[in-house]
Design an enzyme around this catalytic site. Structure first.
Site, PDB file in Angstrom:
ATOM      1  N   LYS A   1       3.299 -78.167  23.681  1.00  0.00           N
ATOM      2  CA  LYS A   1       2.748 -79.655  23.602  1.00  0.00           C
ATOM      3  C   LYS A   1       1.505 -79.567  24.718  1.00  0.00           C
ATOM      4  O   LYS A   1       1.792 -79.582  25.829  1.00  0.00           O
ATOM      5  CB  LYS A   1       3.694 -80.621  23.965  1.00  0.00           C
ATOM      6  CG  LYS A   1       3.060 -82.065  24.087  1.00  0.00           C
ATOM      7  CD  LYS A   1       3.921 -82.987  24.337  1.00  0.00           C
ATOM      8  CE  LYS A   1       3.437 -84.464  24.736  1.00  0.00           C
ATOM      9  NZ  LYS A   1       4.236 -85.498  25.275  1.00  0.00           N
TER      10      LYS A   1
ATOM     11  N   TYR B   1       5.568 -77.795  27.602  1.00  0.00           N
ATOM     12  CA  TYR B   1       4.770 -79.069  27.677  1.00  0.00           C
ATOM     13  C   TYR B   1       3.620 -78.789  28.897  1.00  0.00           C
ATOM     14  O   TYR B   1       4.164 -78.623  30.194  1.00  0.00           O
ATOM     15  CB  TYR B   1       5.805 -80.114  28.176  1.00  0.00           C
ATOM     16  CG  TYR B   1       5.257 -81.467  28.091  1.00  0.00           C
ATOM     17  CD1 TYR B   1       3.903 -81.833  27.853  1.00  0.00           C
ATOM     18  CD2 TYR B   1       6.001 -82.476  28.768  1.00  0.00           C
ATOM     19  CE1 TYR B   1       3.292 -83.139  27.919  1.00  0.00           C
ATOM     20  CE2 TYR B   1       5.399 -83.859  29.013  1.00  0.00           C
ATOM     21  CZ  TYR B   1       4.128 -84.019  28.565  1.00  0.00           C
ATOM     22  OH  TYR B   1       3.751 -85.072  28.618  1.00  0.00           O
TER      23      TYR B   1
END
Length: 296
Positions: A164, A136
């Site tokens: 992400k 992330y």
């Protein structure tokens, strides 16, 4: 497992300080009705820094029970990243026992690690679990960012399946796909640039706005696979809503609209986040006018 497409980063509903089971299940029912089947729990939108481990476990139990009762094929991605490698290892191991299908691991925040430190951090987390890991990258919140070179080195680790990417830089997302290969998932973590990212090779989105625009995001992603460029014009109509939704720190805005839509019982937040003194009636008006205008 297929983690492409639309994933909703769920809020954690609270009622008088406690996690609200009824609102949580109402949210899940609404999401399934909108066609969303993948979810992040204990992420940024879920106010992860304020949740106790027992509450995270409880949320996972509720999720799994809902899935079994409804006989649905849902996917649970659990946020486990912290600013401590040791704590992240422990939380990621716990995610396995909680029944998560994958783990979302944010870049360590506050202590500003080097690229070498980030690489070693993620390598150790990957070694400690059998779960698929999604990195992330959200520099606006963490003050650290994975470089293209570091992502490329991490992408060859078998259970690191993707990232992400929430910097909002569409070109960076495109470069990730180029250097990490087609099998390395690149999910947009930015609602504003998500649709454009689909046409640049992005594999989906982890969205906040999909709480109330799940049906739209699912349609936009599916149609983008067929290079339907009318999606871009449709999405532009929703930009005023998104701009207003994010005027305050996430998840303040989305909790307000969910309360106004009667999808959660309260827009309550946990300190240090706090509800605004005045309710944002304009947010609801923009959303309702938009739904009327688009026939949704």
């Amino acid at each position: 497992m297929d983690f492409s497409g639309v994933t909703t980063a769920l809020v954690t509903p609270f009622s008088q300080g406690d996690v609200d089971q009824k609102s949580f299940l109402t949210l899940l029912e609404s999401q399934v009705q909108q066609g969303v089947t993948k979810f992040v729990l204990n992420g940024t939108t879920g106010e992860s820094p304020t949740l106790e481990e027992s509450e995270v476990e409880t949320l996972c139990l509720w999720f799994k029970k809902f899935q079994q009762q409804q006989k649905l094929n849902l996917k649970l991605i659990l946020g486990t990243g912290t600013f401590s490698t040791r704590a992240t290892l422990q939380k990621t191991k716990k995610a396995e026992s909680f029944g998560a299908d994958a783990s979302l691991v944010v870049t360590p925040y506050y202590n500003k690690p080097s690229q070498e430190g980030l690489f070693e951090h993620f390598c150790l987390v990957a070694e400690a679990t059998n779960l698929p890991l999604l990195l992330y990258n959200v520099p606006s919140r963490t003050s650290s960012s994975l470089s293209l070179e570091t992502l490329q080195k991490l992408s060859v680790i078998s259970n690191i399946i993707g990232v992400k990417e929430a910097s909002g830089d569409k070109e960076f997302l495109k470069k990730i796909k180029e250097v990490c290969g087609k099998d390395f998932l690149c999910l947009s973590g930015d609602d504003f640039t998500a649709i454009e990212s689909f046409f640049l090779g992005g594999d989906g989105v982890v969205s906040v706005a999909s709480h109330v625009l799940g049906r739209e995001f699912v349609s936009w992603f599916k149609r983008s696979l067929n290079q339907d460029k009318t999606v871009l014009d449709e999405f532009k109509k929703y930009l005023p809503f998104l701009k207003h939704l994010y005027q305050q720190t996430n998840p303040v805005g989305i909790k307000q609209i969910l309360k106004q839509q009667n999808l959660i019982s309260s827009a309550e937040l946990r300190l240090p986040l706090k509800e605004p003194k005045e309710k944002d009636s304009l947010l609801q008006k923009i959303f309702c006018d938009l739904q009327k205008d688009t026939g949704s």
